[in-house]
Design a protein around this motif. Structure first.
Motif, PDB file in Angstrom:
ATOM      1  N   ASP A  40      21.106  28.857 104.091  1.00  0.00           N
ATOM      2  CA  ASP A  40      19.796  29.459 104.334  1.00  0.00           C
ATOM      3  C   ASP A  40      18.834  29.106 103.203  1.00  0.00           C
ATOM      4  OD1 ASP A  40      20.551  31.086 106.705  1.00  0.00           O
ATOM      5  OD2 ASP A  40      21.846  32.093 105.239  1.00  0.00           O
ATOM      6  N   VAL A  41      17.571  28.968 103.555  1.00  0.00           N
ATOM      7  CA  VAL A  41      16.539  28.727 102.553  1.00  0.00           C
ATOM      8  C   VAL A  41      16.218  30.037 101.843  1.00  0.00           C
ATOM      9  CG1 VAL A  41      14.131  28.072 102.178  1.00  0.00           C
ATOM     10  CG2 VAL A  41      15.538  26.787 103.799  1.00  0.00           C
ATOM     11  N   VAL A  42      16.195  29.982 100.522  1.00  0.00           N
ATOM     12  CA  VAL A  42      15.801  31.124  99.698  1.00  0.00           C
ATOM     13  C   VAL A  42      14.669  30.652  98.783  1.00  0.00           C
ATOM     14  CG1 VAL A  42      16.504  32.721  97.885  1.00  0.00           C
ATOM     15  CG2 VAL A  42      18.090  32.173  99.736  1.00  0.00           C
ATOM     16  N   PHE A  51       9.722  28.007  94.372  1.00  0.00           N
ATOM     17  CA  PHE A  51      10.531  26.809  94.588  1.00  0.00           C
ATOM     18  C   PHE A  51      11.665  27.146  95.537  1.00  0.00           C
ATOM     19  CE2 PHE A  51      12.397  28.932  90.933  1.00  0.00           C
ATOM     20  CZ  PHE A  51      13.764  28.792  91.103  1.00  0.00           C
ATOM     21  N   MET A  52      12.124  26.135  96.251  1.00  0.00           N
ATOM     22  CA  MET A  52      13.119  26.329  97.288  1.00  0.00           C
ATOM     23  C   MET A  52      14.530  26.218  96.730  1.00  0.00           C
ATOM     24  SD  MET A  52      13.699  24.106 100.770  1.00  0.00           S
ATOM     25  CE  MET A  52      14.202  22.679  99.839  1.00  0.00           C
ATOM     26  N   SER A  53      15.409  27.067  97.228  1.00  0.00           N
ATOM     27  CA  SER A  53      16.839  26.946  96.964  1.00  0.00           C
ATOM     28  C   SER A  53      17.577  27.125  98.282  1.00  0.00           C
ATOM     29  CB  SER A  53      17.297  28.010  95.954  1.00  0.00           C
ATOM     30  OG  SER A  53      16.707  27.797  94.699  1.00  0.00           O
ATOM     31  N   LEU A  54      18.807  26.657  98.328  1.00  0.00           N
ATOM     32  CA  LEU A  54      19.622  26.781  99.534  1.00  0.00           C
ATOM     33  C   LEU A  54      20.867  27.582  99.204  1.00  0.00           C
ATOM     34  CD1 LEU A  54      19.406  23.115 100.883  1.00  0.00           C
ATOM     35  CD2 LEU A  54      17.953  25.065 101.468  1.00  0.00           C
ATOM     36  N   TYR A  55      21.002  28.724  99.871  1.00  0.00           N
ATOM     37  CA  TYR A  55      22.145  29.599  99.650  1.00  0.00           C
ATOM     38  C   TYR A  55      23.154  29.417 100.775  1.00  0.00           C
ATOM     39  CZ  TYR A  55      24.979  33.822  99.372  1.00  0.00           C
ATOM     40  OH  TYR A  55      26.029  34.690  99.299  1.00  0.00           O
ATOM     41  N   THR A  56      24.388  29.119 100.399  1.00  0.00           N
ATOM     42  CA  THR A  56      25.471  28.951 101.366  1.00  0.00           C
ATOM     43  C   THR A  56      26.579  29.927 101.003  1.00  0.00           C
ATOM     44  OG1 THR A  56      24.920  26.589 101.427  1.00  0.00           O
ATOM     45  CG2 THR A  56      26.947  27.273 102.534  1.00  0.00           C
TER      46      THR A  56
END
Length: 241
Positions: A40-42, A51-56
């Protein structure tokens, strides 16, 4: 008066160099969000900028989390090294948060990113804060290439909760930040790695000589582990155990 004008010009020039290319980050974010398959985009914030991060999330019941830090000028779902690791580690008992690091224009080289290291520190801090707010432990940083320089700089200069540091294809620019790191560290590189990695092998080991938990390992791969995702995942996940 002339001297003052020169100082103002130099100051403005230096300031211009430390501003990330936010337009490029925005373009990356649009592309990543459109094609995202896992996680998911966080959206986080540092230096008054989102700024964008990706949480898995992990597939297991765990509080362990790893930050994934990409290399020069790319994004947190980069197909080489980054995407394979952020997804695979979630299948092996780790929550992962892959972080958009500051980027510059495509024609800028790694040395010019040195001016962004403090801003990179702040993004890593913001990512750690997010994980902790979710009740997770920010136990590891897994980084690639220039991301290893940014991660080493953070670990060298900040108080932190990180327990493990994986540096993949770490170039010579990281050497000056290795001396004070004392946590378990894997310096992983390929037999066909890029020149700035291969030529600094001994220098990196020497810089980390006071860290009794430092491990350096060479494997049959290039800088981007092309066609070697399985090898990469096995090396990193096994060491993190």
């Amino acid at each position: 008066m002339k001297f003052v004008l020169i100082l103002l010009f130099v100051s403005n020039f230096v300031f211009a160099q430390v501003v990330p290319n936010y337009a490029k980050e925005k373009r990356w974010a649009s592309q990543v969000e459109y094609g995202l398959m896992d996680g998911d985009v966080v959206w986080l914030s540092a230096n008054k900028q989102p700024f964008m991060s990706l949480y898995t999330p992990s597939e297991t019941n765990t509080k362990r989390a790893a930050l994934i830090v990409h290399g020069l000028g790319v994004h947190p779902d980069w197909a080489q090294v980054i995407q394979p690791l952020r997804v695979a580690l979630s299948e092996k008992g780790w929550h992962t948060l892959s972080v958009q690091m500051p980027v510059l224009a495509n024609d800028k080289d790694a040395v010019e990113y040195i001016t962004l290291l403090t801003q990179a520190d702040n993004r890593i801090k913001s990512a750690i804060n997010y994980l902790q707010q979710q009740g997770l432990n920010a136990d590891a940083i897994v980084s690639h290439s220039l991301g290893s320089v940014m991660s080493a700089h953070y670990l060298d200069n900040q108080q932190h909760p990180i327990k493990y540091f994986v540096a993949i294809g770490m170039p010579d620019l990281a050497v000056k930040y290795l001396g004070k790191i004392r946590i378990p560290m894997l310096d992983l590189y390929g037999v066909d790695d890029i020149e700035v990695v291969l030529k600094s092998v001994k220098e990196r080991a020497q810089a980390a000589k006071e860290n009794k938990y430092y491990t350096q390992k060479k494997v049959d791969a290039d800088h981007f582990f092309n066609d070697k995702d399985a090898l990469l995942i096995d090396e990193v996940s096994t060491w993190l155990k």
